[in-house]
Scaffold this motif. Structure first.
Motif, PDB file in Angstrom:
ATOM      1  N   GLY A 187       0.752  -1.233  -0.107  1.00 31.61           N
ATOM      2  CA  GLY A 187      -0.163   0.081  -0.110  1.00 31.61           C
ATOM      3  C   GLY A 187       0.788   1.216  -0.203  1.00 31.61           C
ATOM      4  N   ALA A 188       0.231   2.291   0.224  1.00 33.59           N
ATOM      5  CA  ALA A 188       0.890   3.652   0.029  1.00 33.59           C
ATOM      6  C   ALA A 188       1.874   3.848   1.503  1.00 33.59           C
ATOM      7  N   PHE A 189       2.914   4.069   1.254  1.00 33.06           N
ATOM      8  CA  PHE A 189       3.873   4.360   2.321  1.00 33.06           C
ATOM      9  C   PHE A 189       4.201   5.521   3.051  1.00 33.06           C
ATOM     10  N   LEU A 190       4.284   6.300   2.092  1.00 34.57           N
ATOM     11  CA  LEU A 190       4.509   7.832   2.142  1.00 34.57           C
ATOM     12  C   LEU A 190       3.810   8.643   1.137  1.00 34.57           C
ATOM     13  N   ASN A 191       3.306   9.730   1.497  1.00 36.99           N
ATOM     14  CA  ASN A 191       2.729  10.774   0.430  1.00 36.99           C
ATOM     15  C   ASN A 191       3.686  12.100   0.461  1.00 36.99           C
ATOM     16  N   LEU A 192       4.133  12.268  -0.757  1.00 34.79           N
ATOM     17  CA  LEU A 192       5.189  13.438  -1.118  1.00 34.79           C
ATOM     18  C   LEU A 192       4.393  14.586  -1.669  1.00 34.79           C
ATOM     19  N   GLU A 193       4.326  15.839  -1.155  1.00 38.87           N
ATOM     20  CA  GLU A 193       3.773  16.955  -1.783  1.00 38.87           C
ATOM     21  C   GLU A 193       4.714  17.854  -2.446  1.00 38.87           C
ATOM     22  N   VAL A 194       4.545  18.084  -3.687  1.00 36.47           N
ATOM     23  CA  VAL A 194       6.034  18.646  -4.484  1.00 36.47           C
ATOM     24  C   VAL A 194       5.054  19.815  -5.218  1.00 36.47           C
ATOM     25  N   GLU A 195       5.944  20.786  -5.203  1.00 34.76           N
ATOM     26  CA  GLU A 195       5.787  21.996  -5.827  1.00 34.76           C
ATOM     27  C   GLU A 195       6.544  22.344  -7.040  1.00 34.76           C
ATOM     28  N   GLY A 196       5.926  23.013  -8.289  1.00 36.32           N
ATOM     29  CA  GLY A 196       6.561  23.269  -9.321  1.00 36.32           C
ATOM     30  C   GLY A 196       6.963  24.568  -8.935  1.00 36.32           C
ATOM     31  N   LEU A 197       8.776  24.785  -9.295  1.00 31.85           N
ATOM     32  CA  LEU A 197       9.293  26.218  -9.269  1.00 31.85           C
ATOM     33  C   LEU A 197       9.581  26.725 -10.208  1.00 31.85           C
ATOM     34  N   ALA A 198       9.951  26.166 -11.555  1.00 28.54           N
ATOM     35  CA  ALA A 198      10.414  26.482 -12.652  1.00 28.54           C
ATOM     36  C   ALA A 198      10.137  25.461 -13.719  1.00 28.54           C
ATOM     37  N   GLY A 199       9.963  26.308 -14.989  1.00 33.01           N
ATOM     38  CA  GLY A 199       9.665  25.280 -16.023  1.00 33.01           C
ATOM     39  C   GLY A 199      10.770  24.105 -16.389  1.00 33.01           C
ATOM     40  N   GLY A 200      10.372  22.832 -16.790  1.00 34.22           N
ATOM     41  CA  GLY A 200      11.716  21.996 -16.906  1.00 34.22           C
ATOM     42  C   GLY A 200      11.313  20.711 -16.419  1.00 34.22           C
ATOM     43  N   SER A 201      12.016  19.649 -16.407  1.00 36.88           N
ATOM     44  CA  SER A 201      11.660  18.162 -16.168  1.00 36.88           C
ATOM     45  C   SER A 201      12.542  17.812 -14.985  1.00 36.88           C
ATOM     46  N   SER A 202      12.130  17.048 -14.041  1.00 32.96           N
ATOM     47  CA  SER A 202      13.130  16.598 -13.122  1.00 32.96           C
ATOM     48  C   SER A 202      12.490  15.324 -12.628  1.00 32.96           C
TER      49      SER A 202
END
Length: 220
Positions: A165-180
């Motif tokens: 099942g789900a272990f951790l929930n990570l909230e991410v935010e976009g800072l600039a255009g691109g791919s990571s």
């Protein structure tokens, strides 16, 4: 006077002696050969008495049917629910880190790497597999800067964490255009089972997050 005929007559005694000597010589020749043959026969007899070499070698151990083989290590899997995610600059998105473990967890340490110029992890919360436990697990964010997230997870005393099942929930935010990418640092991913049994950790491919620049406002 006439010579005595007996003086020229053949002496039977000498002939018999000669015949006897020949027989003795033949016997003397045959006798050593017979002795050698007997020696050979004796040697063969001795060889037959001697145990064969293969019998002197240690016999392979017979496996004990009652002996138990060592259990195979448990395979613990970590990975993201999705392979890709898209968001715009300033938008927040939640990524789910999944766990699949047949063995109960004692403690887990997870390190993730990403591009800090494009992404920012704003929050880390417990997944369903942790919230379903009898007691809340302890989640400690030890580092969240410079594109590195280091988190440790430990279940409460007496609580068991296992399953899928789900272990951790990570909230991410976009800072600039691109791919990571958000990838595991294999040198800093460690999981210890609660019962001390052997385990092997397998991680999936990194998740790729694409951040789009916000559309420019069109002025009337």
């Amino acid at each position: 006077p006439q010579p005595k005929a007996a003086a020229f007559a053949p002496q039977p005694t000498a002939t018999n002696t000669t015949k006897l000597d020949v027989a003795t010589a033949i016997k003397n020749v045959i006798t050593p050969t017979t002795e050698v043959t007997a020696t050979s026969a004796t040697a063969k007899t001795d060889a037959n008495v001697t145990a064969p070499i293969e019998n002197l070698a240690p016999k392979p151990a017979v496996p004990d049917a009652t002996a138990k083989s060592a259990p195979l290590p448990a395979v613990i899997e970590l990975g993201f629910a999705a392979e890709k995610a898209e968001l715009t600059v300033g938008e927040k998105h939640q990524l789910s880190l999944q766990l699949n473990s047949p063995a109960p967890l004692g403690v887990a340490v997870v390190m993730l790497r990403f591009d800090p110029n494009i992404l920012k992890i704003t929050n880390v919360t417990a997944g369903k597999i942790l919230t379903d436990a009898k007691s809340a697990a302890t989640i400690s964010v030890m580092k969240n800067e410079g594109g590195v997230l280091l988190v440790s997870i430990a279940p409460a005393a007496g609580a068991t964490i296992s399953g899928e099942g789900a272990f951790l929930n990570l909230e991410v935010e976009g800072l600039a255009g691109g791919s990571s990418s958000l990838a595991f640092d294999l040198s800093s991913v460690h999981i210890v089972t609660a019962d001390g049994s052997a385990s092997v950790v397998q991680v999936s491919s990194p998740v790729t997050v694409a951040v789009k620049a916000a559309a420019a406002e069109v002025k009337p």
